[in-house]
Motif scaffolding. Structure first.
Motif: not given
Ligand SMILES: [Zn+2]
Length: 436
Positions: A62, A64, A67, A153, A174, A380
């Motif tokens: 994803h 974020h 990551h 997520h 996540d 989360h």
């Molecule tokens: Zn995340």
């Protein structure tokens, strides 16, 4: 030759997600995340544990930054393969990676060092992104197959099922909390030979959504009903802001929160909301304004009452939120509502912990506004939700690795997995390597 998996980040911590799979003939990464926070994050971001030129492709769970945030650096150092991700992730990265680069450049200027990567390098790396769909089989190279499943997520987040060397490896990515708007519930997975599961909240449960919305309704109504002050909400631009727009609209529709002018004052939040609207539904909101230019943003400063102002950054460390705090934090008629985690040392944390005064732009402001903290809006899964998801597996994976959690959370989840599911699980050390 047997395939191996190396844990290069998010091992005993929540940032820097990066796993290297070596099939013997091909090397590829799952995530290429940035290490964040203090300690040796800076050093770890500067040095890859592998040669970027040897990586054939990247599978990205994803958008974020913990990551995805080192993809521009990977590309700048010679990686030229495809990076596979959901379309929504690709659109989000189109704004997030150049923005991250901009911050790197500013930091580097202040510290008189070289940036991790430049805006130009970030933009160049976007050309490597290739879109995949949930549920579609992808064969990035001979002998490796993978399927992206919805992780629930944030928009475009995925659980990865990777088939390599006769084994099935599942990367949870996540995982979201079930029952949330905008995103789906995490997809149920039933089998794995090797499983990596995140553990951000492996040691605790969130407040229920009902409790959380009660808190939010109270915080907003308390100030808006008096018609004398504003509500300022520091919010993360991607995910949290859209979720708040959804919940505030719902609360207004139910008559639990008075109608108010709502300002979303963050170019990143506006971009993320536009992307969200292309992929998901948000309820109609009549009095929402997205302010893009600085002039529009500054105009909000003259509003004395009746406004809800959503702005970033979520921990008040940068961005336009600091201006809104400056104009509202010293007024007893106003409220500041915190809706996310505030890390130690941040301006947000100081206010949450009851500081009598705060420094903003080199000036001191007394804190007189009411301070509210609304917990429970995490993107989360909490401990119960993580165990619920793990409970979907029909039998124990041969290997279960608990990743993406501070040591306390990771080990708490590892113990619960042992107690409730009777599986053997372990928390990997950073740079540990396992044979698949
Ligand atoms: Zn995340």
């Amino acid at each position: 030759m047997t395939a191996t998996l190396a844990f290069l980040g998010a091992a005993g911590e929540v940032t820097g997600s990066c796993y290297l799979v070596d099939t013997g003939t091909v090397k590829f990464l799952v995530d290429c995340g940035m290490f964040q926070g203090g300690g040796d994050a800076l050093r770890k971001n500067r040095r890859f544990a592998f040669n970027p030129k040897e990586i054939a492709f990247v599978l990205l769970t994803h958008a974020h930054l913990d990551h995805s945030g080192l993809i521009p650096r990977l590309a700048a150092q010679g990686f030229s393969g495809p990076v596979y991700a959901l379309q929504a992730t690709i659109e989000l990265l189109g704004v997030m990676l150049p923005d991250s680069a901009h911050l790197q450049e500013k930091d580097a200027e202040r510290e008189d060092s070289a940036p991790l990567y430049t805006v130009e390098q970030a933009k160049a790396s976007l050309a490597l992104l290739r879109d995949v769909e949930y549920g579609a089989a992808l064969e990035p190279c001979k002998g490796v197959r993978c399927v992206f499943r919805d992780a629930g997520h944030i928009l475009g987040s995925a659980i990865l099922e990777v088939f390599v060397g006769g084994k099935k490896v599942v990367f949870s990515g996540d995982l979201g909390q079930p029952g949330r708007p905008i995103v789906a519930d995490p997809a149920r997975i039933e089998e794995a030979d090797v499983l990596l599961v995140e553990s951000t909240y492996g040691d605790r449960d969130h407040k229920t959504l009902v409790q959380t919305l009660d808190e939010l309704a109270f915080a907003l109504t308390d100030t808006l009903a008096s018609k004398r002050g504003n509500v300022v909400i520091p919010s993360f631009a991607v995910g949290r802001t859209q979720e708040l727009l959804y919940f505030i609209a719902e609360l207004q529709k139910q008559g639990r929160v008075p109608a108010a002018d709502l300002y979303v004052d963050s170019p990143m939040a506006a971009a993320a909301t536009r992307i969200t609207l292309r992929h998901a539904k948000l309820p109609a909101m009549e009095r929402v304004r997205f302010t893009e230019s600085l002039e529009e943003s500054m105009r909000i400063n003259s509003i004395r009452s009746g406004a809800i102002i959503l702005s970033a950054s979520g921990m008040c460390e940068g961005g336009r939120i600091r201006h809104h705090l400056r104009y509202n934090v010293s007024r007893a008629e106003c409220a500041i509502v915190f809706v996310g985690f505030q890390a130690a040392g941040t301006l947000g944390r100081k206010i949450v912990e009851g500081a009598k005064s705060v420094r903003i732009f080199r000036e001191t402001y007394p804190v007189r506004a009411k301070i509210f903290t609304v917990n429970g809006l995490s993107a989360h899964a909490d401990q119960s939700a993580l165990l619920g998801w793990l409970g979907g597996f029909k039998r124990a994976p041969a290997q279960t690795w608990v990743v993406h959690g501070e040591p306390l959370s990771a080990h708490a989840l590892r113990e619960e997995i042992g107690k409730r599911l009777h599986w053997k699980a372990a928390v990997p050390a950073e740079r540990a390597v396992t044979t698949l």
